[in-house]
Design a protein around this motif. Sequence first.
Motif, short mmCIF file in Angstrom:
data_model
loop_
_atom_site.label_atom_id
_atom_site.label_comp_id
_atom_site.label_asym_id
_atom_site.label_seq_id
_atom_site.Cartn_x
_atom_site.Cartn_y
_atom_site.Cartn_z
N ARG A 1 -37.64 38.53 54.43
CA ARG A 1 -37.69 38.60 55.90
C ARG A 1 -36.51 37.87 56.52
N LEU A 2 -36.14 36.71 55.98
CA LEU A 2 -35.00 35.96 56.49
C LEU A 2 -33.72 36.77 56.38
N SER A 3 -33.54 37.47 55.27
CA SER A 3 -32.36 38.31 55.10
C SER A 3 -32.30 39.41 56.17
N ARG A 4 -33.45 39.99 56.50
CA ARG A 4 -33.48 41.02 57.52
C ARG A 4 -33.11 40.44 58.89
N ILE A 5 -33.62 39.23 59.16
CA ILE A 5 -33.31 38.59 60.44
C ILE A 5 -31.81 38.35 60.57
N PHE A 6 -31.20 37.87 59.49
CA PHE A 6 -29.76 37.63 59.51
C PHE A 6 -28.99 38.92 59.78
N GLY A 7 -29.46 40.03 59.17
CA GLY A 7 -28.81 41.32 59.39
C GLY A 7 -28.89 41.74 60.85
N LYS A 8 -30.07 41.57 61.48
CA LYS A 8 -30.24 41.95 62.88
C LYS A 8 -29.43 41.05 63.81
N MET A 9 -29.23 39.80 63.43
CA MET A 9 -28.44 38.89 64.25
C MET A 9 -26.94 39.19 64.18
N GLY A 10 -26.54 39.97 63.18
CA GLY A 10 -25.12 40.25 63.01
C GLY A 10 -24.40 39.23 62.17
N LEU A 11 -25.16 38.38 61.48
CA LEU A 11 -24.54 37.33 60.68
C LEU A 11 -23.80 37.91 59.49
N ASP A 12 -24.35 38.96 58.87
CA ASP A 12 -23.68 39.58 57.71
C ASP A 12 -22.27 40.04 58.08
N ASP B 1 -25.64 32.70 48.16
CA ASP B 1 -24.51 33.54 47.80
C ASP B 1 -24.44 34.74 48.74
N PHE B 2 -23.22 35.09 49.14
CA PHE B 2 -23.02 36.30 49.93
C PHE B 2 -22.90 37.47 48.95
N ILE B 3 -23.82 38.42 49.06
CA ILE B 3 -23.88 39.54 48.12
C ILE B 3 -23.55 40.83 48.86
N GLU B 4 -22.53 41.54 48.40
CA GLU B 4 -22.14 42.81 48.99
C GLU B 4 -22.84 43.96 48.27
N TYR B 5 -24.05 44.29 48.77
CA TYR B 5 -24.72 45.46 48.23
C TYR B 5 -25.36 46.25 49.36
N GLY B 6 -24.88 45.95 50.57
CA GLY B 6 -25.44 46.62 51.74
C GLY B 6 -26.48 45.78 52.42
N GLY B 7 -26.98 44.77 51.71
CA GLY B 7 -28.02 43.93 52.29
C GLY B 7 -27.49 42.64 52.87
N GLY B 8 -26.22 42.31 52.59
CA GLY B 8 -25.63 41.11 53.17
C GLY B 8 -25.94 39.89 52.35
N ILE B 9 -26.46 38.87 52.97
CA ILE B 9 -26.74 37.61 52.30
C ILE B 9 -27.92 37.76 51.35
N ASP B 10 -27.75 37.22 50.16
CA ASP B 10 -28.88 37.16 49.24
C ASP B 10 -29.50 35.78 49.36
N ALA B 11 -30.55 35.73 50.14
CA ALA B 11 -31.21 34.43 50.39
C ALA B 11 -32.17 34.06 49.29
N ASP B 12 -32.20 34.84 48.22
CA ASP B 12 -33.15 34.59 47.16
C ASP B 12 -32.68 33.48 46.23
N GLU B 13 -31.35 33.28 46.21
CA GLU B 13 -30.84 32.25 45.30
C GLU B 13 -30.53 31.00 46.10
N ASP B 14 -31.33 30.02 45.92
CA ASP B 14 -31.25 28.77 46.67
C ASP B 14 -30.58 27.72 45.81
N LYS B 15 -29.38 27.30 46.20
CA LYS B 15 -28.66 26.33 45.39
C LYS B 15 -28.67 24.93 45.99
N GLY B 16 -29.12 24.85 47.22
CA GLY B 16 -28.91 23.56 47.90
C GLY B 16 -30.12 22.67 47.97
#
Length: 439
Positions: free
Chosen positions: A390-401, A423-438
Amino acid sequence: MFYDQAKIFVKGGDGGNGIVAFRREKYVPEGGPAGGDGGRGGSVIIVGNEGLRTLVDLRYQRHYKGTRGEHGMGKTMHGRSGEDRLLKVPIGTVIKDADTGETLADIIEEGQEVVVAKGGRGGRGNARFVSSLNRAPQLAEQGEPGEERWLELELKVLADVGLVGFPNVGKSTLIAAVSAARPKIANYPFTTLEPNLGVVRVGEGQSFVMADIPGLIEGAHEGVGLGHDFLRHTDRSRVLIHVLDIAGSEGRDPLEDFDVIQRELALYKPQLADKPMVVAANKMDLTDAEENLERLQAKLGDDYKLFPISAATSEGLQPLIWQVHQILEELGPVQQAVEEVTHMDVQMKPEKEERFKITRDDNAVFIVTGKEVERHVAMTNFDHEEAVVRLSRIFGKMGLDQALRDAGAKHGDPVKIRDLEFDFIEYGGGIDADEDKGD
């Protein structure tokens, strides 16, 4: 007149977390989602109060926080909202952001309220995410963090109490003994060339401002010895304390000193004779003080309240201070000087800023800042996969990608928001928020 100041930290309470829960009742084998919402956090609110005269109490405690909202519960029960924290300040208090110096509000009337740190809203439970495509959502929001900031409070104060008397009678020593003021003290005339002001704390929520007015001399009403400048400050005081060197240590008769000062006050402005006044017979610790005190008592009779004191040893100061405080209470609330700031907004100014901002640090990490985007991250529970999607979708709608692409982000580049790194993932979905490194 001076500025009474205090610097405080305020933080609204965090919102309570929503929860993921399902009905687990007998004879309901496939109960639906039943996670309740978290409660809203309490806000920090500044309230105008006519009974206060100074900001001294805010210097003893500098951190103020609203209560956190309770977490949601099962059976769609919502958490209780946190309690607001109310801070009472005198009329005429100007509120400024300590970091920017921006004037946020001006308290100009009794009961006026200004929210200076809003509490965070409660996170939604999974019962709020049911849709025709997802009948059993496995996600819930974390509570929103409350607002926080450092504030500078400034109050333009007229002195409640003025100390009058000849030079070297102990006025500076007296104000130093009863307040935090540290005037220059020396054994020669006109040590004090301008009024020193100090806040006298009587008790919790009870205080007043005292002015050490430079020594008057005979002829002051005609301007002798900077008399007009000194007497002007006397005129602004609500109560006068006539300080006498009762021991006559300067070679003068304290009874004659009393008559001279009273005459100068009346000649400068007859209305000064109507001001409440008490007499402080100072330097009682010196020789000849007792004899002169008896003479003074006989002279004054019941016309003035007389307090034998020693500012140097603090003898007799407490009864004097309580008597002055009682007179001020009888006079009623002080009218603060607010005429110079009444053009300011009396409510918090709405903050207007861009939705997010992208920068890049020395380690080539893309840093995304902004209240809205940071709020979404703070309210996402990364233990739930649906919440991350859901967070990834929100980022897409905000134009963050697209904004990251425009800033030069490539596949695999690190992106940091608050304390979380993705990580920023270029697969059409934009940011991959699934990998949390921080975290």
